[in-house]
Design an enzyme around this catalytic site. Structure first.
Site, PDB file in Angstrom:
ATOM      1  N   HIS A  96       0.999  -1.105  -0.083  1.00  0.00           N
ATOM      2  CA  HIS A  96      -0.151   0.451  -0.545  1.00  0.00           C
ATOM      3  C   HIS A  96       0.420   1.106  -0.035  1.00  0.00           C
ATOM      4  O   HIS A  96       1.849   1.470   0.323  1.00  0.00           O
ATOM      5  CB  HIS A  96      -1.010   0.330   1.301  1.00  0.00           C
ATOM      6  CG  HIS A  96      -0.432  -0.336   2.308  1.00  0.00           C
ATOM      7  ND1 HIS A  96       0.713   1.002   2.987  1.00  0.00           N
ATOM      8  CD2 HIS A  96      -0.455  -1.451   3.317  1.00  0.00           C
ATOM      9  CE1 HIS A  96       1.047   0.159   4.238  1.00  0.00           C
ATOM     10  NE2 HIS A  96       0.445  -0.760   4.765  1.00  0.00           N
ATOM     11  N   CYS A 112       3.260  -5.150   6.284  1.00  0.00           N
ATOM     12  CA  CYS A 112       2.852  -4.904   4.899  1.00  0.00           C
ATOM     13  C   CYS A 112       4.273  -4.170   4.213  1.00  0.00           C
ATOM     14  O   CYS A 112       4.850  -4.197   4.904  1.00  0.00           O
ATOM     15  CB  CYS A 112       1.365  -3.449   4.794  1.00  0.00           C
ATOM     16  SG  CYS A 112      -0.130  -4.532   5.966  1.00  0.00           S
TER      17      CYS A 112
END
Length: 137
Positions: A96, A112
């Site tokens: 992201h 992440c």
């Protein structure tokens, strides 16, 4: 098995994402051509980015494109090795954007992979779900 096989559609995907966590680096290839080459933020020692072979399972557009996850977030088929849940959901890892550009190139996430917002916007425009993601140490 014959009934289940009829529910599956096979297709070719010319894209591939490679993430090298030790170098904090992500490369997207379209066949043999590099189309993205960028530094990334990865998980910290307490919440490392999992190593292995995964694929893109979803693309989300957060309500606030200037927020924590940037304008887009890809969910991966992998899960955190240390978090059973995160932010009210399962411990799914993702790729992201970020509202903190200084986190790029460092151990800065809960597992992440953070990329610059312009990069995730481009990736969202070209990558189909199912794109393989190889995360290496």
């Amino acid at each position: 098995i014959a009934a289940a096989a009829g529910t599956v559609a096979l297709s070719r995907n010319r894209f591939r994402i490679d993430v090298d966590v030790s170098d904090h680096h992500l490369v997207v290839r379209d066949a043999d051509r590099v189309v993205v080459d960028t530094p990334v933020g990865i998980g910290t020692g307490a919440t490392p980015t999992p190593i292995g072979a995964f694929y893109l399972i979803e693309l989300l557009a957060p309500a606030d494109p200037q927020g924590l996850y940037g304008p887009y977030a890809f969910g991966l088929s992998g899960y955190s090795e240390t978090l059973a849940s995160f932010n009210g959901g399962e411990g799914v890892i993702g790729i992201h954007g970020t509202n903190d550009p200084t986190s790029i190139g460092r151990d800065s996430s809960h597992g992440c992979i953070r990329v610059p917002n312009d990069t995730i916007t481009y990736m969202a425009s070209i990558l189909p779900l199912g794109t393989p993601v190889m995360i290496t140490p």
